[in-house]
Design a protein around this motif. Structure first.
Motif, PDB file in Angstrom:
ATOM      1  N   TYR A  80       1.138  -0.853   0.289  1.00  0.00           N
ATOM      2  CA  TYR A  80      -0.417   0.201   0.048  1.00  0.00           C
ATOM      3  C   TYR A  80       1.318   1.121  -0.401  1.00  0.00           C
ATOM      4  CZ  TYR A  80      -4.095  -2.635   1.378  1.00  0.00           C
ATOM      5  OH  TYR A  80      -5.042  -4.165   1.294  1.00  0.00           O
TER       6      TYR A  80
ATOM      7  N   ALA B 197       2.940   6.109  -2.758  1.00  0.00           N
ATOM      8  CA  ALA B 197       4.273   6.567  -3.272  1.00  0.00           C
ATOM      9  C   ALA B 197       4.331   6.715  -4.978  1.00  0.00           C
ATOM     10  CB  ALA B 197       5.584   6.222  -2.751  1.00  0.00           C
ATOM     11  N   SER B 198       3.608   5.792  -5.703  1.00  0.00           N
ATOM     12  CA  SER B 198       4.239   5.531  -6.974  1.00  0.00           C
ATOM     13  C   SER B 198       2.493   6.877  -7.119  1.00  0.00           C
ATOM     14  CB  SER B 198       3.350   4.009  -7.565  1.00  0.00           C
ATOM     15  OG  SER B 198       2.090   4.278  -7.226  1.00  0.00           O
ATOM     16  N   LEU B 199       1.734   7.504  -5.831  1.00  0.00           N
ATOM     17  CA  LEU B 199       0.970   8.110  -7.109  1.00  0.00           C
ATOM     18  C   LEU B 199       0.518   9.595  -6.092  1.00  0.00           C
ATOM     19  CD1 LEU B 199      -1.863   5.884  -5.939  1.00  0.00           C
ATOM     20  CD2 LEU B 199      -1.754   6.244  -7.793  1.00  0.00           C
ATOM     21  N   GLY B 200       1.951   9.578  -5.499  1.00  0.00           N
ATOM     22  CA  GLY B 200       2.431  11.536  -5.770  1.00  0.00           C
ATOM     23  C   GLY B 200       2.563  11.314  -4.037  1.00  0.00           C
ATOM     24  N   ALA B 201       2.244  10.532  -3.166  1.00  0.00           N
ATOM     25  CA  ALA B 201       1.724  10.482  -1.524  1.00  0.00           C
ATOM     26  C   ALA B 201       3.854  10.947  -0.967  1.00  0.00           C
ATOM     27  CB  ALA B 201       1.339   9.987  -1.370  1.00  0.00           C
TER      28      ALA B 201
ATOM     29  N   ARG C 278       2.602  11.678   4.143  1.00  0.00           N
ATOM     30  CA  ARG C 278       1.141  11.738   3.966  1.00  0.00           C
ATOM     31  C   ARG C 278       0.958  11.020   3.626  1.00  0.00           C
ATOM     32  NH1 ARG C 278      -2.645  15.068   3.959  1.00  0.00           N
ATOM     33  NH2 ARG C 278      -3.873  14.231   1.754  1.00  0.00           N
TER      34      ARG C 278
ATOM     35  N   LEU D  14      -5.752   2.550   8.185  1.00  0.00           N
ATOM     36  CA  LEU D  14      -5.675   1.175   8.223  1.00  0.00           C
ATOM     37  C   LEU D  14      -5.357   0.706   9.468  1.00  0.00           C
ATOM     38  CD1 LEU D  14      -4.552   0.381   4.338  1.00  0.00           C
ATOM     39  CD2 LEU D  14      -6.877  -0.077   5.703  1.00  0.00           C
TER      40      LEU D  14
ATOM     41  N   ALA E  78      10.003   8.642  -4.816  1.00  0.00           N
ATOM     42  CA  ALA E  78       9.491   8.049  -5.762  1.00  0.00           C
ATOM     43  C   ALA E  78       8.091   8.614  -6.048  1.00  0.00           C
ATOM     44  CB  ALA E  78       8.695   6.484  -4.945  1.00  0.00           C
ATOM     45  N   HIS E  79       7.545   9.394  -4.883  1.00  0.00           N
ATOM     46  CA  HIS E  79       6.390  10.262  -4.802  1.00  0.00           C
ATOM     47  C   HIS E  79       6.847  11.494  -5.251  1.00  0.00           C
ATOM     48  CE1 HIS E  79       8.323  11.896  -1.166  1.00  0.00           C
ATOM     49  NE2 HIS E  79       8.150  13.311  -1.707  1.00  0.00           N
TER      50      HIS E  79
ATOM     51  N   LEU F 286       5.695   8.441 -11.555  1.00  0.00           N
ATOM     52  CA  LEU F 286       5.697   7.217 -12.546  1.00  0.00           C
ATOM     53  C   LEU F 286       3.871   6.318 -12.175  1.00  0.00           C
ATOM     54  CD1 LEU F 286       9.176   5.894 -12.720  1.00  0.00           C
ATOM     55  CD2 LEU F 286       7.954   7.526 -14.017  1.00  0.00           C
TER      56      LEU F 286
ATOM     57  N   MET G 175       1.690   2.744 -11.457  1.00  0.00           N
ATOM     58  CA  MET G 175       2.545   1.783 -10.956  1.00  0.00           C
ATOM     59  C   MET G 175       0.626   0.764 -11.476  1.00  0.00           C
ATOM     60  SD  MET G 175       5.493   0.191  -9.880  1.00  0.00           S
ATOM     61  CE  MET G 175       5.888  -1.488  -9.559  1.00  0.00           C
TER      62      MET G 175
ATOM     63  N   PHE H 190      -6.764   0.523  -1.799  1.00  0.00           N
ATOM     64  CA  PHE H 190      -6.788   0.661  -0.684  1.00  0.00           C
ATOM     65  C   PHE H 190      -8.219   0.121  -0.334  1.00  0.00           C
ATOM     66  CE2 PHE H 190      -3.713   4.831  -2.056  1.00  0.00           C
ATOM     67  CZ  PHE H 190      -2.790   4.400  -2.283  1.00  0.00           C
TER      68      PHE H 190
ATOM     69  N   MET I 234     -11.142   2.871   0.966  1.00  0.00           N
ATOM     70  CA  MET I 234     -11.631   3.507   0.161  1.00  0.00           C
ATOM     71  C   MET I 234     -12.176   3.064  -0.826  1.00  0.00           C
ATOM     72  SD  MET I 234      -8.352   6.152   0.005  1.00  0.00           S
ATOM     73  CE  MET I 234      -6.801   6.866   0.817  1.00  0.00           C
TER      74      MET I 234
ATOM     75  N   TYR J 211      -7.228   9.450  -5.285  1.00  0.00           N
ATOM     76  CA  TYR J 211      -6.608   9.604  -4.647  1.00  0.00           C
ATOM     77  C   TYR J 211      -5.061  10.609  -5.446  1.00  0.00           C
ATOM     78  CZ  TYR J 211      -2.529   8.203  -0.807  1.00  0.00           C
ATOM     79  OH  TYR J 211      -1.618   8.361  -0.500  1.00  0.00           O
ATOM     80  N   PRO J 212      -4.586  10.007  -6.313  1.00  0.00           N
ATOM     81  CA  PRO J 212      -3.303  10.870  -6.378  1.00  0.00           C
ATOM     82  C   PRO J 212      -3.451  12.395  -7.499  1.00  0.00           C
ATOM     83  CG  PRO J 212      -4.269   9.176  -8.683  1.00  0.00           C
ATOM     84  CD  PRO J 212      -4.543   8.695  -7.299  1.00  0.00           C
TER      85      PRO J 212
ATOM     86  N   GLU K  57      -4.050  14.255  -3.778  1.00  0.00           N
ATOM     87  CA  GLU K  57      -2.412  14.770  -3.502  1.00  0.00           C
ATOM     88  C   GLU K  57      -2.038  15.508  -4.248  1.00  0.00           C
ATOM     89  OE1 GLU K  57      -0.795  13.640  -0.621  1.00  0.00           O
ATOM     90  OE2 GLU K  57      -2.638  12.302  -0.269  1.00  0.00           O
ATOM     91  N   ARG K  58      -2.767  15.984  -5.268  1.00  0.00           N
ATOM     92  CA  ARG K  58      -1.839  16.803  -6.479  1.00  0.00           C
ATOM     93  C   ARG K  58      -2.632  17.872  -6.464  1.00  0.00           C
ATOM     94  NH1 ARG K  58       0.278  12.264  -8.234  1.00  0.00           N
ATOM     95  NH2 ARG K  58       1.556  11.724  -9.653  1.00  0.00           N
TER      96      ARG K  58
ATOM     97  N   ARG L 215      -6.573   4.021 -11.790  1.00  0.00           N
ATOM     98  CA  ARG L 215      -6.259   4.974 -10.527  1.00  0.00           C
ATOM     99  C   ARG L 215      -4.235   5.276 -11.516  1.00  0.00           C
ATOM    100  NH1 ARG L 215      -4.535   2.314  -4.234  1.00  0.00           N
ATOM    101  NH2 ARG L 215      -3.110   1.707  -5.982  1.00  0.00           N
ATOM    102  N   ALA L 216      -3.512   4.425 -11.304  1.00  0.00           N
ATOM    103  CA  ALA L 216      -2.749   4.317 -12.489  1.00  0.00           C
ATOM    104  C   ALA L 216      -1.943   5.844 -13.537  1.00  0.00           C
ATOM    105  CB  ALA L 216      -1.287   3.107 -12.205  1.00  0.00           C
TER     106      ALA L 216
ATOM    107  N   PHE M 186      -3.301  10.106 -13.207  1.00  0.00           N
ATOM    108  CA  PHE M 186      -3.150  11.710 -13.476  1.00  0.00           C
ATOM    109  C   PHE M 186      -1.514  11.730 -14.342  1.00  0.00           C
ATOM    110  CE2 PHE M 186       1.316   9.694 -11.572  1.00  0.00           C
ATOM    111  CZ  PHE M 186       0.840   8.554 -11.023  1.00  0.00           C
TER     112      PHE M 186
END
Lengths: 304, 379
Positions: free
Chosen positions: A189, A194-198, A202, A211, B93-94, B98, B100, B108, B111, B119-120, B123-124, B167-168, B171
């Motif tokens: 998770y 992280a890959s989604l930008g958090a 965050r 969770l 990574a964040h 990219l 993934m 999650f 959610m 979500y992404p 976060e933006r 989701r990937a 964004f």
């Protein structure tokens, strides 16, 4: 299949099974033995009864401890709620427990997260055991140590002193519950977030914390209760100006022989039971929510 | 159809337009976990913008580690990773932007579908109305309209993987990384989702890196395949290239079936001998890496092998070898003869028509093939 004509042969009705046989049938293939039920019931009563005896006693008219209680009145409760000494100590206990539980929850959760990152390493196992120490060491030993060091630091009899000592005592409970909550937490998770930008912070707020919230909440309740009924350390570092409820109760028995303790004990029993009942209810509601993972998945599996 | 996710309004966190997807350049990257061999050993590869690149290889060959290095989940031991010439080797990574997709979906659980996809964007700090619009668009792209209020656990595996995909891509990432995304699905669903992924790749046009150990999946999907072996890239090329022109025995064996004749160290420029057979060699079928000396092997695909009863029936100019039928597999569209070839009895394969029932276990036969259908590879 339905077109088959059954030859009309008189089939003897099966003998009605005896009551005992029917009872046996109802029980599962691998039933709980009767003796286990009996022993279990006795153990449960043995554990609960002494606590419950105090409730009828709190409605007694007598000015000393007598069992069975004589008459019934609420004067002990009136006494409790009108006497400043009792009310002050109750308020102190609540403040100390709330502060200690907050500190223990933050420290214990952080420690559990950190150790979870390091899991598998020897140093992590060593630190885990070290943090569990306050549960294993006899409280009188801890109390003596706390007393000696707090004398030097002028913390004896202060709110800060109570809070610090109780927080240290309660942290292992939070550590244990959060660690077990993290056991079922999938670290993927965090890669996903992280890959989604958090950012890591965050990710913690939006993914990890929700969770493991059940573990954190359980730990916080346990920490609160641990502090609320702690008596050994509290006896050592009490002062006339600042006392917690357990110390006041101890005094009322040993010094004052005041039966009001029956009322306060009953109040504590009821309060603590309520806290746990609410926690239990909230948990069971969550697991039966349609979106909840386990029960839904089992339904899907069954329908496949 | 043009993709509904509007690219004009969307920019990456660095403010640059996302365009058609980034070029990914791996420059002699190495990841050493301190084990006997480095997990990724001096890999150099350029993935072009918009390309569908598959990392193929057996487990432990370094393909997933390479993907994790690109995603930023692992740190490099040495080497450089560039996205469109920007060095991202030490970027967390964040901040890499990219997308993934994971094998176990990693949705999650607390959610809803819409919450996961948003979500992404949250976060933006994308404004709320735009989040709603883009979530709706991407749900349509993965054909999951009306599921936005469901929780992941209420969806089937295939639907969950579509949500993960949505989701990937929502964004507009610079590239999409998929780590064995179909590994947990059953065969029919895999085929359906393969089509889906190809369609989405066409419509979104992003650079896509796909990790799998399934050679069939790799052949079906990819523009190019990078075949991993012991932390190195064994060969890179289009699926046709890898199947028809393998450079090494590993490649020949990993993609498709073949009969392998070990040739030892003999020169392969002229005719070669194997046991007491002598075979013609077409110089166009000798792999580059087999020309430089060292042990070689001759490989033949089962579909190139013909079966006859005796030598006289072998067409002139063809290479042939004696064999015994060891087993017959009925595959529906055809039959595969499993052969014990030569004196040594090595395993060989030949494909014959499904209707051909002339052969029985234990039959002595002759297997033949044309020299231009064989390939000589480095062993």
């Amino acid at each position: 299949m339905t077109t088959l004509v059954e030859p009309s042969i008189e089939v003897p009705a099966p003998a009605k099974p005896s009551l005992l046989a029917r009872w046996r049938n109802r029980r599962s293939a691998d039933p709980t033995p009767v003796w286990l039920t009996v022993v279990g019931t006795f153990v449960a009563l043995y554990l609960v009864l002494p606590t419950l005896i105090v409730i009828p006693m709190s409605f007694s008219e007598a000015t000393t401890f007598v069992f069975p209680p004589r008459g019934h009145s609420l004067w002990l409760y009136r006494n409790f709620f009108t006497n400043d000494r009792w009310l002050d100590s109750l308020r102190n206990s609540f403040i100390v427990a709330a502060c200690a539980a907050s500190i223990a929850t933050i420290v214990g959760t952080s420690a559990a997260l950190g150790l979870h990152q390091l899991r598998g390493r020897r140093s992590a196992r060593f630190m885990q055991s070290a943090l569990m120490f306050p549960i294993l060491v006899p409280s009188i030993v801890i109390a003596t140590a706390v007393y000696i060091s707090f004398l030097r630091w002028h913390l004896v009899g202060t709110l800060a002193g109570y809070v610090l000592a109780h927080a240290a005592l309660a942290t292992p409970f939070v550590l244990a519950t959060v660690t077990s909550a993290l056991g079922t937490f999938d670290p993927t998770y965090l890669r996903a977030s992280a890959s989604l930008g958090a950012s890591p912070w965050r990710s913690f707020l939006t993914v990890t914390l929700p969770l493991i919230s059940r573990g954190v909440a359980t730990g916080a309740v346990l920490a609160f209760v641990t502090s609320f009924d702690e008596v050994v350390i509290a006896l050592f570092i009490r002062s006339p100006r600042f006392q917690t409820l357990p110390v006041q109760m101890y005094n009322s028995v040993v010094v004052e022989i005041d039966p009001t303790i029956a009322a306060s004990s009953s109040l504590i029993v009821v309060t603590v039971s309520l806290i746990f009942l609410v926690a239990l209810l909230v948990n069971s509601r969550r697991t039966s929510r349609p979106g909840s993972a386990n029960n839904r998945r089992s339904v899907v599996r069954r329908t496949r | 159809m043009t993709i509904g996710i509007s690219r004009s309004s969307s920019t990456g966190p660095a403010g640059e337009p996302t365009g058609k997807g980034a070029q990914i350049r791996l420059e002699s990257i190495t990841k050493d976990f301190g084990l006997a061999h480095p997990a990724v050993d001096n890999v150099t590869l350029t993935i072009e913008p918009g390309e569908f690149m598959t990392f193929l290889g057996p487990s432990g060959s370094g393909k997933t580690t390479t993907l994790n290095l690109i995603a930023g989940f692992e740190s490099l031991t040495s080497g450089t990773i560039r996205l469109d010439s920007q060095d991202v080797s030490t970027l967390p990574a964040h901040k890499r932007n990219l997308g993934m997709v994971f094998q176990n979906y990693a949705l999650f659980p607390h959610m809803t579908v819409a919450g996961n996809i948003a979500y992404p964007l949250r976060e933006r700090r994308v404004p709320k109305p735009e989040i709603e619009r883009r979530v709706a668009e991407v749900l349509e792209l993965v054909q999951l309209q009306g599921r936005d209020k469901h929780y992941p656990s209420q969806l089937s595996g295939g639907q969950q993987q579509r949500v993960a995909l949505a989701r990937a891509i929502v964004f507009n990432p610079r590239a999409l990384l998929l780590d064995e995304p179909l590994g947990a699905l059953d065969r029919n669903l895999r085929a359906a989702l393969q089509l889906e992924i190809r369609r989405i790749h066409r419509e979104v046009g992003t650079t896509l890196v796909f990790v799998t150990h399934d050679q069939e999946e790799a052949m079906n999907l990819s523009d190019r395949i990078a075949l991993f072996h012991d932390g190195r890239i064994e060969q890179v090329g289009s699926p046709e290239n890898l199947y028809a022109e393998p450079e090494t025995l590993f490649t020949a064996r990993f993609l498709g079936d073949s009969t392998v004749f070990a040739l030892g160290d003999q020169p392969v420029t002229g005719p070669v001998t194997w046991e007491d057979e002598r075979w013609a060699v077409d110089s166009g079928t000798v792999a580059q890496r087999a020309r430089s000396g060292g042990p070689t092997a001759l490989v033949v695909r089962p579909e190139s092998v013909g079966i006859v009863r005796d030598r006289a029936q072998v067409p002139s100019g063809a290479n042939s070898v004696r064999a015994r039928v060891r087993d017959i597999e009925y595959m529906g569209a055809y039959r595969t003869l499993l052969l014990a070839v030569g004196q040594e009895g090595i395993t060989g394969r030949a494909r014959i028509p499904a209707a051909d029932k002339n052969y029985a276990l234990g039959d002595e036969v002759v297997a033949w093939w044309h020299p231009d259908a064989q390939r000589i590879v480095a062993a």
